[in-house]
Motif scaffolding. Structure first.
Motif, PDB file in Angstrom:
ATOM      1  N   LYS A  91      -0.265   9.657  -9.567  1.00 31.87           N
ATOM      2  CA  LYS A  91      -0.497   8.525 -10.449  1.00 31.87           C
ATOM      3  C   LYS A  91      -0.424   7.231  -9.636  1.00 31.87           C
ATOM      4  CE  LYS A  91      -0.567  11.157 -14.253  1.00 31.87           C
ATOM      5  NZ  LYS A  91       0.423  12.169 -14.268  1.00 31.87           N
ATOM      6  N   LEU A  92      -1.070   6.187 -10.170  1.00 27.24           N
ATOM      7  CA  LEU A  92      -1.265   4.958  -9.388  1.00 27.24           C
ATOM      8  C   LEU A  92      -0.005   4.450  -8.672  1.00 27.24           C
ATOM      9  CD1 LEU A  92      -3.290   2.547  -8.716  1.00 27.24           C
ATOM     10  CD2 LEU A  92      -2.148   1.343 -10.571  1.00 27.24           C
ATOM     11  N   ILE A  93       1.061   4.187  -9.426  1.00 25.10           N
ATOM     12  CA  ILE A  93       2.194   3.468  -8.819  1.00 25.10           C
ATOM     13  C   ILE A  93       2.918   4.278  -7.731  1.00 25.10           C
ATOM     14  CG2 ILE A  93       4.494   2.476  -9.369  1.00 25.10           C
ATOM     15  CD1 ILE A  93       3.145   1.029 -11.721  1.00 25.10           C
ATOM     16  N   PRO A  94       3.336   5.528  -7.997  1.00 22.38           N
ATOM     17  CA  PRO A  94       4.019   6.242  -6.911  1.00 22.38           C
ATOM     18  C   PRO A  94       3.081   6.602  -5.754  1.00 22.38           C
ATOM     19  CG  PRO A  94       3.816   7.644  -8.864  1.00 22.38           C
ATOM     20  CD  PRO A  94       3.401   6.266  -9.273  1.00 22.38           C
ATOM     21  N   LEU A  95       1.786   6.783  -6.070  1.00 20.07           N
ATOM     22  CA  LEU A  95       0.841   7.088  -4.974  1.00 20.07           C
ATOM     23  C   LEU A  95       0.749   5.896  -4.028  1.00 20.07           C
ATOM     24  CD1 LEU A  95      -2.476   8.987  -5.148  1.00 20.07           C
ATOM     25  CD2 LEU A  95      -2.503   6.746  -4.082  1.00 20.07           C
ATOM     26  N   MET A  96       0.665   4.696  -4.599  1.00 19.87           N
ATOM     27  CA  MET A  96       0.538   3.494  -3.760  1.00 19.87           C
ATOM     28  C   MET A  96       1.839   3.243  -2.987  1.00 19.87           C
ATOM     29  SD  MET A  96      -2.542   2.433  -4.051  1.00 19.87           S
ATOM     30  CE  MET A  96      -3.913   2.941  -5.102  1.00 19.87           C
ATOM     31  N   ILE A  97       2.981   3.475  -3.634  1.00 26.65           N
ATOM     32  CA  ILE A  97       4.259   3.273  -2.927  1.00 26.65           C
ATOM     33  C   ILE A  97       4.345   4.238  -1.744  1.00 26.65           C
ATOM     34  CG2 ILE A  97       6.790   3.433  -3.103  1.00 26.65           C
ATOM     35  CD1 ILE A  97       6.493   2.696  -6.110  1.00 26.65           C
ATOM     36  N   ASN A  98       4.028   5.499  -2.014  1.00 22.95           N
ATOM     37  CA  ASN A  98       4.130   6.515  -0.961  1.00 22.95           C
ATOM     38  C   ASN A  98       3.164   6.230   0.192  1.00 22.95           C
ATOM     39  OD1 ASN A  98       5.048   9.019   0.154  1.00 22.95           O
ATOM     40  ND2 ASN A  98       3.156   9.980  -0.577  1.00 22.95           N
ATOM     41  N   ASN A  99       1.910   5.879  -0.163  1.00 23.76           N
ATOM     42  CA  ASN A  99       0.945   5.591   0.899  1.00 23.76           C
ATOM     43  C   ASN A  99       1.379   4.375   1.711  1.00 23.76           C
ATOM     44  OD1 ASN A  99      -0.485   7.702  -0.154  1.00 23.76           O
ATOM     45  ND2 ASN A  99      -2.440   6.645  -0.247  1.00 23.76           N
ATOM     46  N   ALA A 100       1.838   3.328   1.014  1.00 26.22           N
ATOM     47  CA  ALA A 100       2.273   2.114   1.723  1.00 26.22           C
ATOM     48  C   ALA A 100       3.390   2.462   2.716  1.00 26.22           C
ATOM     49  CB  ALA A 100       2.750   1.063   0.732  1.00 26.22           C
ATOM     50  N   LEU A 101       4.323   3.286   2.270  1.00 25.29           N
ATOM     51  CA  LEU A 101       5.449   3.647   3.146  1.00 25.29           C
ATOM     52  C   LEU A 101       5.005   4.462   4.364  1.00 25.29           C
ATOM     53  CD1 LEU A 101       8.214   4.471   0.508  1.00 25.29           C
ATOM     54  CD2 LEU A 101       8.249   2.630   2.208  1.00 25.29           C
ATOM     55  N   HIS A 102       3.838   5.110   4.236  1.00 22.13           N
ATOM     56  CA  HIS A 102       3.329   5.898   5.363  1.00 22.13           C
ATOM     57  C   HIS A 102       2.212   5.174   6.108  1.00 22.13           C
ATOM     58  CE1 HIS A 102       5.520   9.062   3.208  1.00 22.13           C
ATOM     59  NE2 HIS A 102       5.671   9.579   4.406  1.00 22.13           N
ATOM     60  N   GLY A 103       1.993   3.886   5.774  1.00 21.36           N
ATOM     61  CA  GLY A 103       0.944   3.116   6.451  1.00 21.36           C
ATOM     62  C   GLY A 103      -0.441   3.670   6.186  1.00 21.36           C
ATOM     63  N   LYS A 104      -0.580   4.395   5.053  1.00 17.45           N
ATOM     64  CA  LYS A 104      -1.888   4.983   4.727  1.00 17.45           C
ATOM     65  C   LYS A 104      -2.685   4.039   3.851  1.00 17.45           C
ATOM     66  CE  LYS A 104      -2.079   9.407   3.428  1.00 17.45           C
ATOM     67  NZ  LYS A 104      -1.624  10.669   2.830  1.00 17.45           N
ATOM     68  N   SER A 105      -4.021   4.210   3.840  1.00 21.05           N
ATOM     69  CA  SER A 105      -4.839   3.298   3.046  1.00 21.05           C
ATOM     70  C   SER A 105      -4.501   3.449   1.559  1.00 21.05           C
ATOM     71  CB  SER A 105      -6.314   3.540   3.306  1.00 21.05           C
ATOM     72  OG  SER A 105      -6.660   4.781   2.785  1.00 21.05           O
ATOM     73  N   LEU A 106      -4.738   2.382   0.800  1.00 25.48           N
ATOM     74  CA  LEU A 106      -4.400   2.334  -0.623  1.00 25.48           C
ATOM     75  C   LEU A 106      -5.711   2.372  -1.409  1.00 25.48           C
ATOM     76  CD1 LEU A 106      -1.672  -0.466  -0.360  1.00 25.48           C
ATOM     77  CD2 LEU A 106      -1.376   2.009  -0.199  1.00 25.48           C
ATOM     78  N   PRO A 107      -6.073   3.553  -1.930  1.00 27.08           N
ATOM     79  CA  PRO A 107      -7.393   3.736  -2.531  1.00 27.08           C
ATOM     80  C   PRO A 107      -7.500   3.146  -3.936  1.00 27.08           C
ATOM     81  CG  PRO A 107      -6.127   5.772  -2.675  1.00 27.08           C
ATOM     82  CD  PRO A 107      -5.250   4.768  -1.996  1.00 27.08           C
ATOM     83  N   VAL A 108      -8.208   2.029  -4.051  1.00 24.44           N
ATOM     84  CA  VAL A 108      -8.385   1.360  -5.347  1.00 24.44           C
ATOM     85  C   VAL A 108      -9.764   1.733  -5.893  1.00 24.44           C
ATOM     86  CG1 VAL A 108      -8.582  -0.902  -6.474  1.00 24.44           C
ATOM     87  CG2 VAL A 108      -6.873  -0.534  -4.655  1.00 24.44           C
TER      88      VAL A 108
END
Ligand code: NAD
Ligand code: TYD
Length: 359
Positions: A201-218
């Motif tokens: 889901k949007l919020i935990p996916l973005m938090i997790n990706n940000a923490l791993h320096g991964k792109s944030l797919p919007v």
């Protein structure tokens, strides 16, 4: 002591609800949690209640009428709170079948079991036995004009296979209320956020990706709007509707908190960067250059927004947690639960992510 049968209690909202209920009622209640433990169900979410004498876990499918009937035969279930569902829109676009099975047929199985256990020979129902069906605002479709809101009277107009399956299940509950006088309520809630949410889901996916320096797919232009509600407020609303709401009624539960997806993503970047300690190499990498606009979701609903007027007037519920506070608490929770995130994103999640976001 009142006994609850909670379905889907190992998922995001269900596990928060179980925590909320034990915090509120302690030893006054017993909870039986029936969950199939799909990819979205995780007993780690319930570690701190698993040894309570008034908590029982049953691994079963809501479509398995034998297993469900047995629980009703062996216990005087006074409250059913039915969360179990396939819940992710993107998965429903790829594989609708399981959504119909679990969300529609599973709800029917639950209704039949409760009806068989609670109906008296004269066709009335045992007093103070109640069923609450947890549903979504997505059944109302998409709001295209500013200033419009979903009310309980808004006609259903679901677009995704997920929302169509939830709409079907709502109609089945309404049919049991209208046909048999079955003692139930339906709640239609807006998007939830908070601890224990699966990172599809949007919020935990973005938090997790940000923490791993991964792109944030919007998806698309990032301007789709959702009405975000802190999960604990939702849990409180469910309990208040079940205890204070008028039987047979539907109540919308919403956050009065509309945000465009891109606003959420930018806020997550800001807070994650701020919260990471000085000297953590990830700190500098978390910035807006991670934002990547990707192909839009098929049939993507533009805007959801609930006017929670009825629940406020009749039940006294309103959203208590301000988004600015709730999102910070949520991000802190994910920062403090890196191990939880690591466990849920190992294995099948990787496959799902690669397949889903490969374009
Ligand atoms: P989730 O996907 O996190 O959890 C679903 C739970 O149901 C999991 O524990 C899973 O194992 C279980 N489950 C799935 N299929 C099952 C089956 N066949 N038998 C038994 N258990 C099964 O979902 P969630 O986000 O916690 O949503 C819970 C409910 O709330 C759903 O009915 C959903 O439609 C509704 N809802 C969710 C939101 C939201 O923002 N997440 C908003 C409004 C309404
Ligand atoms: P989601 O959390 O899947 O909830 P729902 O679709 O049930 O509202 O998505 C919330 C919004 O975020 C929705 O407009 C789709 C969008 N979104 C993205 O832009 N990127 C993503 O990777 C995901 C998962 C969602």
């Amino acid at each position: 002591m009142r006994t609850y049968l909670v379905t889907g209690g190992a998922g995001f909202i269900g596990s928060n609800y179980i925590h909320y209920m034990f915090k509120k009622y302690g030893e006054e209640i017993r909870i039986i949690n029936l969950d199939k433990l799909t990819y979205a169900g995780n007993l780690e979410n319930l570690k701190d209640v698993e040894n309570l004498p008034n908590y029982t876990f049953v691994k079963a499918d809501v479509c398995d009428s034998e297993a469900v009937n047995r629980i009703f035969e062996e216990n005087d279930i006074q409250r059913v709170v039915h969360f179990a569902a396939e819940s992710h829109v993107d998965r429903s676009i790829r594989n609708p079948d399981v959504f119909v099975k679990t969300n529609v047929l599973g709800t029917l199985t639950m209704l039949n079991a409760a009806k068989a256990a609670w109906e008296l020979p004269d066709g009335s129902f045992r007093p103070d036995h109640k069923f609450l069906h947890v549903s979504t605002d997505e059944v109302y479709g998409s709001l295209e004009k500013e200033g419009e809101y979903f009310y309980e009277t808004t006609p259903y107009d679901p677009h995704s296979p997920y929302s169509a399956s939830k709409a079907s299940s709502d109609f089945m509950v309404k049919a049991y209320i209208d046909t048999y006088g079955f003692p139930a309520n339906i709640t239609n809630c807006s998007n939830n956020y908070g601890p224990y949410q699966f990172p599809e889901k949007l919020i935990p996916l973005m938090i997790n990706n940000a923490l791993h320096g991964k792109s944030l797919p919007v998806y698309g232009d990032g301007k789709n709007v959702r009405d975000w509600l802190y999960v604990e407020d939702h849990c409180k609303g469910i309990d208040m509707v079940q205890e204070k709401g008028r039987l047979g009624q539907t109540y919308n539960i919403g956050g009065h908190n509309e945000k465009q997806n891109i606003e959420i993503v930018k806020l997550i970047i800001e807070i994650v960067a701020e919260k990471l300690p000085e000297g953590d190499p990830r700190k500098a990498a978390v910035n807006e250059s991670l934002i990547t606009y990707v192909t839009d979701r098929k049939g993507h609903d533009r805007r959801y927004a609930i006017a929670p007027d009825k629940i406020k007037a009749e039940v006294g519920w309103y959203p208590e947690t301000m988004f600015a506070e709730g999102i910070r608490k949520t991000i802190e929770w994910y920062l403090d639960h890196a191990e939880w995130m690591k466990n849920v994103t190992s294995g099948d999640y990787q496959k799902y992510y690669e397949e889903m976001y490969k374009a």
